[in-house]
Enzyme design. Sequence first.
Site, PDB file in Angstrom:
ATOM      1  N   ASP A 171      -7.708 -27.956-126.896  1.00 13.06           N
ATOM      2  CA  ASP A 171      -6.551 -27.372-126.240  1.00 13.06           C
ATOM      3  C   ASP A 171      -5.804 -28.422-125.415  1.00 13.06           C
ATOM      4  O   ASP A 171      -5.801 -29.599-125.772  1.00 13.06           O
ATOM      5  CB  ASP A 171      -7.043 -26.210-125.347  1.00 13.06           C
ATOM      6  CG  ASP A 171      -6.035 -25.070-125.279  1.00 13.06           C
ATOM      7  OD1 ASP A 171      -5.008 -25.247-124.613  1.00 13.06           O
ATOM      8  OD2 ASP A 171      -6.277 -24.015-125.893  1.00 13.06           O
ATOM      9  N   HIS A 228      -2.846 -23.955-120.061  1.00 18.65           N
ATOM     10  CA  HIS A 228      -3.337 -23.197-121.194  1.00 18.65           C
ATOM     11  C   HIS A 228      -4.839 -23.351-121.412  1.00 18.65           C
ATOM     12  O   HIS A 228      -5.579 -22.364-121.498  1.00 18.65           O
ATOM     13  CB  HIS A 228      -2.556 -23.638-122.438  1.00 18.65           C
ATOM     14  CG  HIS A 228      -2.760 -22.763-123.623  1.00 18.65           C
ATOM     15  ND1 HIS A 228      -3.705 -23.041-124.587  1.00 18.65           N
ATOM     16  CD2 HIS A 228      -2.152 -21.635-124.008  1.00 18.65           C
ATOM     17  CE1 HIS A 228      -3.656 -22.105-125.525  1.00 18.65           C
ATOM     18  NE2 HIS A 228      -2.721 -21.242-125.204  1.00 18.65           N
ATOM     19  N   SER A 388      -3.861 -16.469-128.115  1.00 13.17           N
ATOM     20  CA  SER A 388      -4.620 -17.520-127.428  1.00 13.17           C
ATOM     21  C   SER A 388      -5.696 -16.938-126.531  1.00 13.17           C
ATOM     22  O   SER A 388      -6.744 -17.548-126.344  1.00 13.17           O
ATOM     23  CB  SER A 388      -3.689 -18.364-126.539  1.00 13.17           C
ATOM     24  OG  SER A 388      -2.997 -19.319-127.281  1.00 13.17           O
TER      25      SER A 388
END
Length: 628
Positions: A171, A228, A388
């Site tokens: 990620d 994220h 996600s």
Amino acid sequence: MAAFDNGSHTRTHFSFLLALPVLLVAFAAHAQQAPEYVPGEIIVKLKGSSKTLKSQAFIGKAVSEKSMSLKGSWSGLNMHHFKLTSDAEMQQALNDLKNDPDVEYAEPNYILRSPGKAGGEQATSLAEARSAAGASSVVGAFAQTGAPIELSDAWNNLSGNGSAVIVAVIDTGVDYNHEIFRDSGAIWTNPGEIPGNGIDDDGNGFVDDVRGWNFVAGSNDPMDDDNHGTHVAGIVLGTTQDLLRYPMQPAKIRIMPLKFLDANGIGTTSDAVKCIYYAVNNGARVLNNSWGGGGYSKSLLDAVAFAYSRRVIFVAAAGNSSLNNDVSPTYPASYPVPGVISVAATTDVDSFASYSNYGATSVHMGSPGTSIWSSLPNQQYGRSSGTSMATPFVSGLAALMLRENSNLSAYQVKDLIFAGSEKIPSLENRTITKGRLNAYHSVLAAKSAVGSGEQPSYTAAARAPASEEEMAGGCGLVKALVDDASGPSGPHRNVAFFGLLLLLAAPILVAYSLRQKTGKSRRRYPRYQISSQVKLSVGGRELTGHVNSISLGGLQLATDSADPDSWLENGGVVTMVIKSPDGREEIQVGGKVVWSEEKKRYGVAFEGADSSVLNSIGRWTAGLLKAS
Ligand code: CA
């Protein structure tokens, strides 16, 4: 490519959560655009083994004759990453390569693009969250979603005997200093690496990789410079334990942070592929992939197939474009590799998330993805929505199941997750299983299953390397043979030559030889015993070696540092500094990795190996004992 977040959120069953700010993340429609690529960069897979002369000759010629620099190799797969001098040559080069009988495939290095930084979140502290949660967290029942996935029932039925399963979070990085990771000890640490000594102690090709790797910066610091990855990692951990419980329980899993998306959410296929190989080769059994997009990439498919061949579970987000993946596939979720679990997002009340991609024949299952509470960098917390967020619930559950039964193969875990899922109406016609994740059912199933480790074969997996040793070093390897310090081969160069022998987890043995400037015929020179130091600068890193023998034709040296990735970075530029036996003199030669047609092996052409270098070595060897 995009990190799959969605700004939408819904009401949750936990009223205190409403007091928490919502993390808003934009998402981009990506599926219908022509895939972008890194200008001038090509990934080439050659037929057969990289050990064949044919393959090595191909690479050597590409570098020395076609103005292509080699940025890296995955030699176990015979896959190589080239950069052209000009992007204008891209299409022609691709066409040429595709028509080359030695080439299995050639493709652009696709850009994987995140839709941009998360914005607008106002984070809260854990203390505030705990205060709002009141007594409910004390019993270890808190979950990050209001959806009835029965996490606490799963936690109450763990045997507690298994060892911590490693989940790679591929990620934007992870804020490994965040209190939920720090206080639980959840971040993976590389047992074979001594921190900060500048040495690749475990010989895996990465120096001081104590807690994963940053493939964007090429450094050992996978810190999250977005939000994220930290949010995703917090969901993985939160699937395995109550994040609000105090004191924090010791983690049952380990999170391996691997960063390939940069602060702007941009990554490349070559870096994603490197992440996958790193994760698999360094012990991860579950790979969380909350990203996707780009074009169909055979190199990425090969990496996913490699993970499957190692019985590693590959969990991937289905995407956030409200699209049917049966019609417009989203990669890597849509790769038909048996170890892949493609995850769509559902809401707290088991409706289908409006943003989520779907696919009756290509998306496997649903998982909660809407308004998920999790960690943000700098000791903060917030909520976010997207596939996600749905994906890491499945990854965390898979890790718990493997902890209960470590003999399960990727395929068995996948089967048991599907079998344990609850059929819900909103997933009919939108997923293969029609099921939404249920942690309790799947953990129980894992405990009672017979873990054979067996799984169906997959044809693409046959292209993966056959042996452990071959891929143990991960990506970036170039294998070649050690030179015997005899004269070299470069046809017209004033050349110093050394073969690269990159033995994994073993000392590198390097030999190179100097060619007499005027000599047209090759000659062998007497070799002498010597004890001297040599330094090699490659790819911005420095290796130290010890010289054991030397001649006018060259020297042999050994170094205990194996960092194969670095040999071919920056176009394979190498600098070597050799100390004289008395330590008073140094000579420095610079060069580039080339292919020797005559010797059928890699070497480095040292353009700087002029007569003064030859003279120095001539003086040094005077009076030394001959080597046997
Ligand atoms: Ca290492």
